[in-house]
Scaffold this active site. Structure first.
Site, PDB file in Angstrom:
ATOM      1  N   GLU A  60       0.830  -1.177   0.071  1.00  0.00           N
ATOM      2  CA  GLU A  60      -0.078  -0.056  -0.237  1.00  0.00           C
ATOM      3  C   GLU A  60       0.619   1.536   0.089  1.00  0.00           C
ATOM      4  O   GLU A  60       0.481   2.100  -0.613  1.00  0.00           O
ATOM      5  CB  GLU A  60      -0.924  -0.087   1.123  1.00  0.00           C
ATOM      6  CG  GLU A  60      -1.968  -1.021   1.185  1.00  0.00           C
ATOM      7  CD  GLU A  60      -1.535  -2.427   1.217  1.00  0.00           C
ATOM      8  OE1 GLU A  60      -2.632  -3.399   1.203  1.00  0.00           O
ATOM      9  OE2 GLU A  60      -0.768  -2.621   2.160  1.00  0.00           O
ATOM     10  N   HIS A 130     -11.226  -6.394   8.141  1.00  0.00           N
ATOM     11  CA  HIS A 130     -11.974  -5.980   7.012  1.00  0.00           C
ATOM     12  C   HIS A 130     -13.197  -5.384   7.307  1.00  0.00           C
ATOM     13  O   HIS A 130     -14.240  -5.328   6.524  1.00  0.00           O
ATOM     14  CB  HIS A 130     -12.238  -7.270   6.218  1.00  0.00           C
ATOM     15  CG  HIS A 130     -11.164  -8.132   5.815  1.00  0.00           C
ATOM     16  ND1 HIS A 130     -10.723  -8.963   6.602  1.00  0.00           N
ATOM     17  CD2 HIS A 130     -10.623  -7.970   4.425  1.00  0.00           C
ATOM     18  CE1 HIS A 130      -9.579  -9.169   5.815  1.00  0.00           C
ATOM     19  NE2 HIS A 130      -9.231  -8.935   4.423  1.00  0.00           N
TER      20      HIS A 130
END
Length: 325
Positions: A60, A130
């Site tokens: 990321e 998540h």
């Protein structure tokens, strides 16, 4: 008009932006042929080529660092972080580079063309890694814009506006709504204003404020309140940075009461910013304490997700207590 779910609306917005401007580039983990883990970028590589829609390594920090470099050179990158929970390795790039690039160079350079898309929030039984709602971390960062749509119509119009905005935008997509939210969406190009709240329902007794997937939950709570004769004014902020304080102030001056709801934990959540601002500007008009209905100050649970989330019953109870204060 066409019937679309939120994923289709996002895909349509990206397709339009890429067709209009060859400088628009989409990339992230698995966004190429695979179309991303949720299929938001399906078929874009087929239509616009591998040079403009492609996979990145699973890193990321590298995705956003690469996006900053592209934007600084005049490209219009739309970078996808697969889940907002995994945006934190890129946090330094976003808050120390993306947000400050224009200011550290005296506007000689900027990365204003950058849009960062990422799915966020709970409701899919995703557990700790998540399901998080990290919006408040980024609203503390001058130089960014933070946008959250609540339905397919907003998703398309706000995403097109974000891609064309002169400032870098973090575009948070409520993943619980990706396929659950379905509505009529214009097939043509259109934009919705960034920085303007949307009054979805007018009322006189209490103002109820939220954003993203929480707006659906608020709607159910308001239905229960109306059965008891409580007229709620409902406001979807849509943009958290900059947020439309004037619209909320005007509403609370009329109703005298305010409930703010979000999925993120209570402490440090963006509802605190809304509450503080309204207290400063509407203090003498308040009929009851400002209420916050939020997630809990715990890591996001798996088995106890329903207990964690601020549901319609919790919001209804806050509305009722505020009106009866």
């Amino acid at each position: 008009m066409a019937t679309m779910n939120m994923l289709q609306a996002i895909n349509n917005a990206l397709d339009i932006a890429m067709a209009e401007d060859e400088k628009v580039i989409c990339f992230g983990e698995d966004v190429g042929i695979f179309g991303g883990v949720f299929r938001a970028t399906s078929h874009l590589q087929e239509k616009h080529g591998k040079a403009r829609c492609f996979n990145t390594p699973l890193v990321e920090q590298g995705i956003i660092g690469f996006a900053n470099g592209l934007a600084a050179q005049g490209s219009v990158p739309v970078a996808e972080i697969q889940f907002a929970d995994y945006i934190f390795p890129a946090f330094d790039q976003i808050v120390n580079e993306t947000a400050k690039f224009r200011y550290r160079s005296g506007d000689l350079f900027n990365v204003g063309g950058l849009t960062i898309r990422t799915p966020y929030g709970g409701g899919i039984a995703g557990g700790l890694y998540h399901s998080q709602s990290p919006e408040a971390y980024f609203t503390h960062t001058p130089g960014l814009k933070v946008v959250v749509p609540r339905n397919p119509y907003q998703a398309k119009g706000l995403l097109l506006a974000a891609i064309r905005d002169p400032d870098p935008v973090l575009f948070l997509e409520p993943k619980r709504l990706y396929r659950a939210a379905v509505g009529e969406v214009p097939e043509e190009d259109y934009q919705l204003p960034i920085g303007e709240a949307d009054i979805t329902k007018e009322g006189t007794d209490i103002s109820v404020v939220g954003w993203g997937a929480q707006m659906e939950v608020i709607g159910k709570a308001v239905e229960l309140a109306e059965e008891q004769g409580i007229a709620c004014e409902v406001i979807d902020l849509r943009t958290l940075l900059p947020w439309d304080a004037d619209t909320v102030v005007e509403s609370v001056l009329k109703t005298g009461r305010l409930v703010v709801s979000h999925e993120a934990p209570l402490t440090g959540g963006f509802a605190g910013e809304v509450a503080a601002t309204i207290q400063e500007r509407c203090f003498l008009y308040l009929e009851s304490p400002i209420a916050r209905v939020t997630g809990l100050d715990t890591p996001f649970p798996l088995v106890l997700e329903k207990e964690y989330l601020p549901d319609h019953l919790k919001i209804f109870e806050a509305i009722r207590e505020s009106v009866n204060f």
